[in-house]
Write a protein that holds these residues in place. Structure first.
Motif, short mmCIF file in Angstrom:
data_model
loop_
_atom_site.label_atom_id
_atom_site.label_comp_id
_atom_site.label_asym_id
_atom_site.label_seq_id
_atom_site.Cartn_x
_atom_site.Cartn_y
_atom_site.Cartn_z
N ILE A 32 0.87 -1.18 0.00
CA ILE A 32 0.00 0.00 0.00
C ILE A 32 0.90 1.22 0.00
O ILE A 32 1.84 1.31 0.79
CB ILE A 32 -0.91 0.04 1.24
N SER A 33 0.63 2.17 -0.89
CA SER A 33 1.44 3.39 -0.94
C SER A 33 0.56 4.59 -1.22
O SER A 33 -0.46 4.48 -1.90
CB SER A 33 2.54 3.27 -2.00
N VAL A 34 0.96 5.73 -0.69
CA VAL A 34 0.26 6.99 -0.92
C VAL A 34 0.94 7.68 -2.09
O VAL A 34 2.14 7.93 -2.05
CB VAL A 34 0.28 7.88 0.35
N LEU A 35 0.18 7.98 -3.13
CA LEU A 35 0.73 8.61 -4.32
C LEU A 35 0.64 10.13 -4.25
O LEU A 35 1.34 10.82 -4.99
CB LEU A 35 0.01 8.10 -5.58
N SER A 36 -0.19 10.65 -3.39
CA SER A 36 -0.34 12.09 -3.25
C SER A 36 0.55 12.58 -2.11
O SER A 36 1.48 11.90 -1.72
CB SER A 36 -1.82 12.43 -3.00
N ASN A 37 0.23 13.72 -1.56
CA ASN A 37 1.04 14.31 -0.48
C ASN A 37 1.10 13.41 0.75
O ASN A 37 0.16 12.67 1.03
CB ASN A 37 0.45 15.67 -0.07
N GLN A 38 2.18 13.55 1.49
CA GLN A 38 2.34 12.83 2.75
C GLN A 38 1.98 13.73 3.94
O GLN A 38 1.72 13.23 5.02
CB GLN A 38 3.79 12.36 2.91
N GLU A 39 1.98 15.05 3.71
CA GLU A 39 1.64 16.00 4.77
C GLU A 39 0.56 16.95 4.27
O GLU A 39 0.63 17.43 3.14
CB GLU A 39 2.87 16.80 5.20
N TYR A 40 -0.41 17.23 5.15
CA TYR A 40 -1.51 18.12 4.81
C TYR A 40 -1.64 19.17 5.91
O TYR A 40 -1.34 18.91 7.08
CB TYR A 40 -2.82 17.33 4.70
N TYR A 41 -2.12 20.35 5.51
CA TYR A 41 -2.26 21.45 6.46
C TYR A 41 -3.68 21.97 6.50
O TYR A 41 -3.96 22.97 7.15
CB TYR A 41 -1.26 22.57 6.11
N GLN A 42 -4.58 21.30 5.81
CA GLN A 42 -6.01 21.58 5.86
C GLN A 42 -6.69 20.28 6.25
O GLN A 42 -6.29 19.20 5.78
CB GLN A 42 -6.52 22.07 4.52
N PRO A 43 -7.73 20.34 7.08
CA PRO A 43 -8.34 19.10 7.57
C PRO A 43 -9.11 18.31 6.51
O PRO A 43 -9.43 17.15 6.72
CB PRO A 43 -9.27 19.57 8.69
N ASN A 44 -9.38 18.91 5.38
CA ASN A 44 -10.04 18.21 4.28
C ASN A 44 -8.96 17.79 3.29
O ASN A 44 -8.39 18.62 2.59
CB ASN A 44 -11.08 19.12 3.62
N MET A 45 -8.67 16.48 3.24
CA MET A 45 -7.52 15.99 2.48
C MET A 45 -7.98 15.13 1.30
O MET A 45 -8.78 14.20 1.48
CB MET A 45 -6.63 15.14 3.39
N GLU A 46 -7.48 15.44 0.12
CA GLU A 46 -7.71 14.60 -1.05
C GLU A 46 -6.48 13.72 -1.23
O GLU A 46 -5.38 14.23 -1.44
CB GLU A 46 -7.95 15.45 -2.29
N VAL A 47 -6.67 12.41 -1.12
CA VAL A 47 -5.55 11.47 -1.08
C VAL A 47 -5.73 10.42 -2.18
O VAL A 47 -6.84 9.94 -2.41
CB VAL A 47 -5.48 10.76 0.29
N GLU A 48 -4.62 10.07 -2.83
CA GLU A 48 -4.62 8.97 -3.79
C GLU A 48 -3.75 7.85 -3.23
O GLU A 48 -2.59 8.06 -2.91
CB GLU A 48 -4.09 9.41 -5.16
N VAL A 49 -4.35 6.67 -3.09
CA VAL A 49 -3.67 5.52 -2.51
C VAL A 49 -3.62 4.40 -3.55
O VAL A 49 -4.59 4.16 -4.26
CB VAL A 49 -4.39 5.03 -1.24
N GLN A 50 -2.46 3.75 -3.62
CA GLN A 50 -2.31 2.61 -4.53
C GLN A 50 -2.14 1.34 -3.71
O GLN A 50 -1.41 1.31 -2.73
CB GLN A 50 -1.08 2.79 -5.42
N VAL A 51 -2.86 0.29 -4.13
CA VAL A 51 -2.76 -1.01 -3.48
C VAL A 51 -2.33 -2.01 -4.54
O VAL A 51 -2.92 -2.09 -5.61
CB VAL A 51 -4.12 -1.44 -2.88
N LYS A 52 -1.26 -2.77 -4.24
CA LYS A 52 -0.75 -3.77 -5.17
C LYS A 52 -0.75 -5.12 -4.48
O LYS A 52 -0.16 -5.27 -3.41
CB LYS A 52 0.67 -3.40 -5.62
N PHE A 53 -1.40 -6.08 -5.10
CA PHE A 53 -1.45 -7.44 -4.57
C PHE A 53 -0.40 -8.28 -5.29
O PHE A 53 -0.63 -8.73 -6.41
CB PHE A 53 -2.85 -8.05 -4.75
#
Length: 193
Positions: A32-53
């Motif tokens: 599992i890896s996060v493709l978007s930012n690792q740090e956010y400064y606003q409580p509403n976060m748009e995140v892209e996560v990749q899952v590889k089996f």
């Protein structure tokens, strides 16, 4: 003496090469890896996560991406966030875009630093990846920090990196407007004298 030292170095190289091979042979069955930012400064976060089996047997249509929320002292604030389905491609890789609104889960005024840890839940086999002792998967974590300076800096940095041409045009227009206002002021001052 030189031959003895050379033999020791040769043996150490052979041993280290075997350990590298064994380490590279052992891979995570699920990544599992996060493709978007690792740090956010606003409580509403748009995140892209990749899952590889890597082990295709670990996937079924009842495996979902979810997350846990922790405070700065690693105290659990929320065990289970939203469960999101994972659509896999032919290589057993899935990408999930999600919007996490921390204000639904956490009092941001009391918790100025919050961590979101991504996890998988398998409803068919009834387990969380993080609770399964047989799995050796690293679960990614993103950080929210209430920091206005970093928030504004992040806004300008992302505007520059994501929309470079528009940022440069806006900046050039801003400088041009300041120069134009300055020239008008200089002409009026010269006209009064």
């Amino acid at each position: 003496m030189k031959i003895h030292s050379l033999a020791i170095i040769l043996v150490m190289l052979v041993i280290s090469s075997f350990s590298d091979i064994r380490a590279s042979e052992k891979s995570n069955e699920i990544e599992i890896s996060v493709l978007s930012n690792q740090e956010y400064y606003q409580p509403n976060m748009e995140v892209e996560v990749q899952v590889k089996f890597n082990n295709h047997d670990k996937y079924n249509d009842q495996v979902y991406l979810s997350y846990h929320i922790y405070d700065n002292e690693e105290k659990e604030l929320v065990w289970e966030g939203e469960r999101l389905p994972i659509q896999l491609d032919e290589e057993f890789i899935g990408k999930v875009n999600l919007n996490i609104d921390l204000t639904k889960y956490v009092d941001i005024d009391k918790n100025e630093v919050v961590y979101v840890k991504f996890d998988l839940v398998d409803e068919k086999n009834v387990y969380w990846l993080s609770d399964n002792k047989e799995e050796d998967s690293q679960l990614p974590i993103i950080k929210y920090e209430k920091n206005k300076f970093k928030e504004y800096l992040n806004i300008y940095t992302s505007a520059f990196t994501e929309h470079t041409i528009i940022f440069i045009l806006n900046f050039a227009t801003f400088i041009g407007a300041i120069y134009f206002i300055y020239r008008i002021g200089v002409k009026r001052k010269a006209h009064k004298n």
